[in-house]
Scaffold this motif. Structure first.
Motif, PDB file in Angstrom:
ATOM      1  N   LEU A 185      10.408  -6.723  10.426  1.00 26.82           N
ATOM      2  CA  LEU A 185       9.113  -7.266  10.047  1.00 26.82           C
ATOM      3  C   LEU A 185       8.044  -6.380  10.663  1.00 26.82           C
ATOM      4  CD1 LEU A 185       9.722 -11.089  10.624  1.00 26.82           C
ATOM      5  CD2 LEU A 185       9.858  -9.785   8.494  1.00 26.82           C
ATOM      6  N   VAL A 186       6.944  -6.230   9.953  1.00 26.47           N
ATOM      7  CA  VAL A 186       5.828  -5.439  10.458  1.00 26.47           C
ATOM      8  C   VAL A 186       4.645  -6.367  10.706  1.00 26.47           C
ATOM      9  CG1 VAL A 186       6.540  -3.296   9.361  1.00 26.47           C
ATOM     10  CG2 VAL A 186       5.091  -4.870   8.105  1.00 26.47           C
ATOM     11  N   GLY A 187       3.853  -6.033  11.681  1.00 27.05           N
ATOM     12  CA  GLY A 187       2.639  -6.808  11.927  1.00 27.05           C
ATOM     13  C   GLY A 187       2.871  -8.152  12.571  1.00 27.05           C
ATOM     14  N   ASN A 188       3.898  -8.299  13.412  1.00 28.39           N
ATOM     15  CA  ASN A 188       4.095  -9.546  14.138  1.00 28.39           C
ATOM     16  C   ASN A 188       2.865  -9.768  15.013  1.00 28.39           C
ATOM     17  OD1 ASN A 188       4.925 -11.694  15.719  1.00 28.39           O
ATOM     18  ND2 ASN A 188       6.808 -10.735  16.417  1.00 28.39           N
ATOM     19  N   PRO A 189       2.202 -10.915  14.897  1.00 24.64           N
ATOM     20  CA  PRO A 189       0.962 -11.146  15.631  1.00 24.64           C
ATOM     21  C   PRO A 189       1.096 -11.020  17.150  1.00 24.64           C
ATOM     22  CG  PRO A 189       1.539 -13.066  14.303  1.00 24.64           C
ATOM     23  CD  PRO A 189       2.582 -12.037  14.078  1.00 24.64           C
TER      24      PRO A 189
END
Length: 164
Positions: A125-129
């Motif tokens: 996953l990209v952009g995990n907060p």
């Protein structure tokens, strides 16, 4: 989970499909002709909306491709895909945040192997907060996998974690 009462007045635990007690994320499998520009068409469909692509993988063959997407706002994403007449299917995946350990993937695989849970496919996953690496997995038994991984100290992500 919901609770009811039996004839004796004691509480009885009742679990329903919709009221399950393990988190998952929705994956959209979009079916495309294997032609130049088809992926861009799907990606552009989300332009101007709050929906962000947080996971992506592509399976390619001679005639067609399957683009698997995890979206930050799946309800709106479903609507956008439908409005743009993209053929798609949905699956529930388990998303797991990885530790900072250099052996995080090995630890994840070991935990699932010990529980005898098979991984069918996985992708990052990209952009995990929270800024940590994470992986989405299609696996045999989401409930058992989530429990096992949680017990082993892994953070299981839900859709709300991806929309932050």
């Amino acid at each position: 989970m919901s609770f009811g009462e039996d004839d004796g007045g004691s509480e009885v635990e009742i679990e329903t499909v919709r009221g399950r007690n393990w988190p998952t994320v929705t994956q959209f499998s979009v079916f495309l002709e294997n032609r130049v520009g088809q992926l861009l068409e799907v990606v552009r469909a989300f332009q101007g909306s709050k929906v962000k692509i947080v996971g992506l993988t592509i399976s390619d063959s001679a005639d067609c491709s399957i683009v698997r997407l995890i979206l930050s706002h799946p309800e709106q994403g479903r609507e956008i895909l439908s409005l743009n007449k993209h053929a798609f299917a949905e699956n529930e995946l388990v998303a797991v945040e990885l530790s900072a350990s250099p052996n995080a993937i090995q630890e994840l695989c070991t935990a699932l192997l010990q529980a005898e849970i098979n991984i069918h496919y996985a992708y990052p996953l990209v952009g995990n907060p929270r800024g940590r690496p994470a992986v989405a997995m299609h696996i045999d038994n989401a409930e058992q996998a989530s429990r096992t991984l949680h017990d082993m100290g892994f953070e299981i992500l839900c859709e709300a974690d991806l929309s932050s």
